[in-house]
Design a protein around this motif. Structure first.
Motif, PDB file in Angstrom:
ATOM      1  N   LEU A 133       0.852  -1.185   0.000  1.00  0.00           N
ATOM      2  CA  LEU A 133       0.000   0.000   0.000  1.00  0.00           C
ATOM      3  C   LEU A 133       0.886   1.233   0.000  1.00  0.00           C
ATOM      4  N   LEU A 134       0.806   2.013  -1.087  1.00  0.00           N
ATOM      5  CA  LEU A 134       1.583   3.245  -1.194  1.00  0.00           C
ATOM      6  C   LEU A 134       0.770   4.413  -0.641  1.00  0.00           C
ATOM      7  N   LEU A 135       1.395   5.192   0.215  1.00  0.00           N
ATOM      8  CA  LEU A 135       0.728   6.363   0.767  1.00  0.00           C
ATOM      9  C   LEU A 135       0.735   7.534  -0.197  1.00  0.00           C
ATOM     10  N   ASP A 136       1.642   7.483  -1.165  1.00  0.00           N
ATOM     11  CA  ASP A 136       1.693   8.521  -2.196  1.00  0.00           C
ATOM     12  C   ASP A 136       2.379   7.935  -3.423  1.00  0.00           C
ATOM     13  N   GLY A 137       2.316   8.648  -4.533  1.00  0.00           N
ATOM     14  CA  GLY A 137       2.995   8.201  -5.742  1.00  0.00           C
ATOM     15  C   GLY A 137       2.347   6.974  -6.357  1.00  0.00           C
ATOM     16  N   TYR A 138       3.110   6.362  -7.276  1.00  0.00           N
ATOM     17  CA  TYR A 138       2.599   5.198  -8.017  1.00  0.00           C
ATOM     18  C   TYR A 138       3.740   4.230  -8.257  1.00  0.00           C
ATOM     19  N   SER A 139       3.436   2.949  -8.175  1.00  0.00           N
ATOM     20  CA  SER A 139       4.378   1.903  -8.544  1.00  0.00           C
ATOM     21  C   SER A 139       3.574   0.717  -9.063  1.00  0.00           C
ATOM     22  N   PRO A 140       3.955   0.131 -10.174  1.00  0.00           N
ATOM     23  CA  PRO A 140       3.193  -0.994 -10.737  1.00  0.00           C
ATOM     24  C   PRO A 140       3.027  -2.124  -9.720  1.00  0.00           C
ATOM     25  N   GLY A 141       1.807  -2.606  -9.601  1.00  0.00           N
ATOM     26  CA  GLY A 141       1.523  -3.707  -8.699  1.00  0.00           C
ATOM     27  C   GLY A 141       1.174  -3.291  -7.285  1.00  0.00           C
TER      28      GLY A 141
END
Length: 524
Positions: A133-141
């Motif tokens: 779970l990313l709190l900000d930004g983007y990453s594939p998957g």
């Protein structure tokens, strides 16, 4: 801990929490909260973790920028019956990768920036847990907060007091940190409950302004969170960065009466004591844990308080055990006193900790007043080292715990700390020598003495500009045991842990190309 904020909101609705910047989990939430609003935020985060797939008994890893929402996320994980593991974002990518493998997490909560940094170092952070779970930004998957919003928090799922509650790592000054497992009984029942006693002079009062400037990934602040919420001061002020210019407006707007900070943060904040609007004028209690604090720093803050008799409370302990001894410094105990008095760490906590000093080779007790390896006995000892149970077992001898510290148990009962066993040299105490050097070098922000096998110790002097005159050094070492010529560096050139401790092994390698230490390192 899963319902800590709910219960505190019901009992103590008057505390106001003030942040130096918004939480990473609520960037639009502002910088001022009531406890009831924090309770709602914890419940919301519990819903996120549930939507991400975390279940009772799962591990939830939290690694992000330093802020108190580490503990809000940890409480959210505890609320759903999961086990939070708090990792500092200051860890090297290599160390982080090893710890994540040991943890085998169901959910990883992190930031896009950290994921990018790890990718540059060859680590796919997103793939280290079943869900990220990313709190900000983007990453594939990876999941974003938008993907998990709207999930209602389940009812609190309590777990037995002797099962794992939280996982924190040690500082990692000598290598990859250990993952320390604590239970509700050890870290809350033994440590937080004891600290929540309202004692004269040092107890938290309803009209207090309590400031914390810490490394929030560590076990000390998890315990502090339980204490601070239950004691209900008027204001809780959270500082997330050790930058004095950023902290100054918060401290002037809300001058503390009690402050707890990392030793390195106290050093960084020292210039604030010289400003006209000295923000420490109301402090009656300074609290220091984690690492050695040298006399000039303690003296500066005690003299900065406008109160008649402020106290400096120095705690000695470990992530594995919590505090083992306490010592209170006053202006009188340090002004004009021998520098080595700062190595006097007080006495074992009556009725809670016992201590003995043994020969490092035979483990036979040595006489009072003789140096040796310090063993302690406490009911707050951790349950295990996750993934390194054999290492934990090697440090345990029945009910006694090997601290890995070299110290002296004096005839009057007080304890003096000399060095970590891995750093111990035969002809001097590195810590005592650092005390003396800092007293004699007013321009020094910090002094570090590195032990070397078969050679004189290597001193490192940290100054604002990285410069040190030969004449100043010659005056400083008068009467001291032989050392090598000093290396002078700036603050930012020193490798540090997430709590500001000097990574001595890495610094030694950078300066000499060798990691050989005078001690065995068996008990780190």
């Amino acid at each position: 801990m899963g319902v800590l904020f709910d219960e505190s909101a019901r009992r103590h609705a008057t505390t106001t929490v003030r942040l130096d910047r918004p939480f990473d989990i609520a960037p639009d939430g502002g910088s001022t909260y009531g406890v009831d609003e924090l309770a709602e935020l914890v419940r919301t985060a519990a819903g996120w973790l549930t939507a991400a797939g975390a279940c009772r008994g799962d591990r939830v890893v939290i690694v992000k920028d330093n802020h108190w929402d580490y503990d809000l996320l940890a409480c959210a994980a505890v609320r759903i019956g999961a086990i939070p593991a708090q990792l500092s974002a200051e860890l090297s990518t290599a160390a982080l990768e090893q710890l994540l493998k040991r943890l085998d997490a169901a959910v990883l909560v992190t930031s896009g920036g950290l994921a990018e940094r790890c990718a540059e170092d060859g680590l796919d952070l997103v793939s280290t847990a079943r869900a990220t779970l990313l709190l900000d930004g983007y990453s594939p998957g990876a999941l974003s907060l938008d993907d998990v919003r709207g999930q209602a928090a389940p009812a609190p799922r309590l777990r037995p007091d002797d099962e794992p509650l939280v996982i924190n790592h040690t500082s990692g000054t000598t290598g990859v940190p250990k993952l320390v497992v604590h239970s509700t009984r050890t870290i809350i029942g033994q440590l937080a409950r004891f600290e929540s006693t309202r004692l004269p002079r040092i107890g938290v009062r309803p009209d207090d302004t309590v400031v914390n400037a810490s490394g929030y990934a560590h076990g000390r602040t998890f315990c502090w969170t339980a204490v601070a919420l239950s004691m209900a001061p008027q204001d809780l002020v959270i500082l997330s960065k050790p930058d004095p210019d950023l902290a100054d407006p918060m401290l002037r707007a809300h001058p503390p009466t009690i402050i707890e900070a990392l030793p390195s943060t106290y050093v960084r904040f020292r210039p604030l004591t010289e400003r006209l609007d000295n923000p420490f004028r109301r402090v009656r209690l300074f609290i220091s844990t984690y690492d050695a604090v040298h006399p000039p720093t303690v003296r500066t803050y005690l003299n900065a308080s406008a109160l008649r008799s402020p106290l400096w409370m120095q705690g000695w302990g470990q992530t594995e055990t919590g505090p083992l001894t306490f010592r209170f410094h006053t202006r009188r105990s340090l002004n004009g006193a021998a520098s080595s008095s700062a190595r006097h760490l007080g006495r074992p906590i009556p009725g809670r900790t016992r201590l003995r000093v043994v020969d490092p080779d035979t483990f036979e007790p040595v006489r009072r007043g003789q140096p040796g390896l310090v063993f302690v006995r406490t009911s707050a000892r951790c349950l295990d080292y996750l993934g390194e149970s054999e290492r934990w077992a090697a440090k345990r001898r029945g009910e006694w715990w090997n601290t890995g510290d070299i110290g002296v148990h004096h005839r009057d009962g007080h304890v003096s700390l000399l060095d970590r066993e891995v750093d111990a040299t035969p002809k001097l105490s590195c810590l005592e020598t650092e005390d003396v050097l800092e007293d004699r070098l007013p321009q020094a922000q910090e002094c570090v003495v590195l032990g070397r096998p078969g050679e004189p110790p290597l001193p490192v002097v940290v100054t604002a500009d990285g410069e040190l005159t030969t004449s100043a050094w010659r005056r400083a070492i008068r009467g001291l045991p032989a050392m090598q010529e000093p290396v002078s560096l700036t603050w930012d050139q020193i490798p540090r842990t997430g709590t500001g401790k000097v990574r001595r092994a890495l610094l030694l390698e950078q300066l000499t190309g060798s990691t050989d230490t005078p001690g065995s390192g068996r008990w780190t």
